[in-house]
Motif scaffolding. Sequence first.
Motif, mmCIF file in Angstrom:
data_model
loop_
_atom_site.group_PDB
_atom_site.id
_atom_site.type_symbol
_atom_site.label_atom_id
_atom_site.label_comp_id
_atom_site.label_asym_id
_atom_site.label_seq_id
_atom_site.Cartn_x
_atom_site.Cartn_y
_atom_site.Cartn_z
ATOM 1 N N ARG A 123 -49.935 2.339 -43.128
ATOM 2 C CA ARG A 123 -48.843 2.557 -44.072
ATOM 3 C C ARG A 123 -49.205 3.640 -45.081
ATOM 4 N N ALA A 124 -50.405 3.562 -45.663
ATOM 5 C CA ALA A 124 -50.825 4.541 -46.663
ATOM 6 C C ALA A 124 -50.856 5.953 -46.077
ATOM 7 N N THR A 125 -51.305 6.067 -44.838
ATOM 8 C CA THR A 125 -51.364 7.379 -44.198
ATOM 9 C C THR A 125 -49.965 7.903 -43.916
ATOM 10 N N GLY B 263 -62.933 -0.476 -51.053
ATOM 11 C CA GLY B 263 -62.095 0.669 -50.732
ATOM 12 C C GLY B 263 -60.631 0.274 -50.743
ATOM 13 N N GLN B 264 -59.774 1.270 -50.959
ATOM 14 C CA GLN B 264 -58.334 1.084 -50.895
ATOM 15 C C GLN B 264 -57.781 1.832 -49.677
ATOM 16 N N PRO B 265 -56.644 1.393 -49.137
ATOM 17 C CA PRO B 265 -56.079 2.105 -47.988
ATOM 18 C C PRO B 265 -55.928 3.609 -48.221
ATOM 19 N N ASP B 266 -55.565 4.002 -49.443
ATOM 20 C CA ASP B 266 -55.426 5.425 -49.754
ATOM 21 C C ASP B 266 -56.739 6.187 -49.574
ATOM 22 N N VAL C 20 -58.728 10.791 -45.939
ATOM 23 C CA VAL C 20 -59.628 11.366 -44.938
ATOM 24 C C VAL C 20 -58.874 11.644 -43.639
ATOM 25 N N VAL C 21 -57.991 10.738 -43.258
ATOM 26 C CA VAL C 21 -57.198 10.946 -42.040
ATOM 27 C C VAL C 21 -56.340 12.200 -42.166
ATOM 28 N N VAL C 22 -55.681 12.353 -43.300
ATOM 29 C CA VAL C 22 -54.852 13.543 -43.531
ATOM 30 C C VAL C 22 -55.710 14.803 -43.438
ATOM 31 N N ALA D 138 -64.504 5.712 -39.875
ATOM 32 C CA ALA D 138 -65.226 4.442 -39.797
ATOM 33 C C ALA D 138 -65.213 3.808 -41.183
ATOM 34 N N PRO D 139 -64.147 3.072 -41.506
ATOM 35 C CA PRO D 139 -64.056 2.458 -42.842
ATOM 36 C C PRO D 139 -65.051 1.314 -43.011
ATOM 37 N N GLY D 140 -65.452 1.126 -44.258
ATOM 38 C CA GLY D 140 -66.185 -0.072 -44.637
ATOM 39 C C GLY D 140 -65.202 -1.106 -45.158
ATOM 40 N N PRO D 141 -65.574 -1.886 -46.160
ATOM 41 C CA PRO D 141 -64.654 -2.911 -46.685
ATOM 42 C C PRO D 141 -63.459 -2.278 -47.398
ATOM 43 N N ILE D 142 -62.288 -2.431 -46.825
ATOM 44 C CA ILE D 142 -61.052 -1.889 -47.394
ATOM 45 C C ILE D 142 -60.175 -3.070 -47.805
#
Length: 247
Positions: free
Chosen positions: A21-23, A215-218, A223-225, A183-187
């Motif tokens: 959603r954030a992306t 971490g937050q979804p944003d 990074v994805v963007v 590779a996210p950690g704790p989001i």
Amino acid sequence: MTAKFEGKVVLITGAASGIGRATAIKLAEQGASLSLCDINEDALSQVVKELPTAKKHMYLKCDVGVSARCEAAVQHTLASLGKIDFVFNCAGVNPTALEITETTDEYFDKLVNTNLRGPYNITRAVVPHLKEGGAIVNVSSTAGLRATKGFSIYCATKFGIIGFTKAMALELGPKGIRVNAVAPGPIDTPTMAGNVAGGNANDELIASIALGRLGQPDDVADVVVFLFSEESKFMNGSIVEVHGGSR
């Protein structure tokens, strides 16, 4: 905000919540048209309402573990939006801490079908339609880089995504299509292991992170963007950790 993705079409799985959603919101704000996929159709419709209305967007209920649904999602996107430039394979199932003897066939299938087979299904369906300059971003995890006790099946899927990403980078790179992974950690999402466990679980997680917060979804969406943008044009087969300095 600069319209870096003006005229681009992005297909996002797992778009109804969290990182997907954030992306979606960030890409739409930068001019992209979106095809949003998730098993939660009601939540998808709410995400679409949050997007800028100047662009054409669409959403589809899709179980990424079913290849026919993925083929249909790609075809519907092409019919409605005309093309696909970028793909974000974000759909995933978070794990439950279980010893291997406590796991079931159903649990194994649920994680593997969504976390590993899903990106395979979408990628196989979309590759014939991607042009030079296209890109794919997959979601792995820090659990795809370092094994975690009790998460054997989840680790298998996320380690698998890293291998799949690197192999696709070699296969598609000569066609001018880049493939990378985060590779996210704790989001901090509702299905994050610490939130599910409750109690002091998140305090322990935060204590292990150098930046001192979840971490937050944003944080991942940014990074994805970047990985879709021209600023990352020589990144292919990269695995970008997003974890705040987790131990």
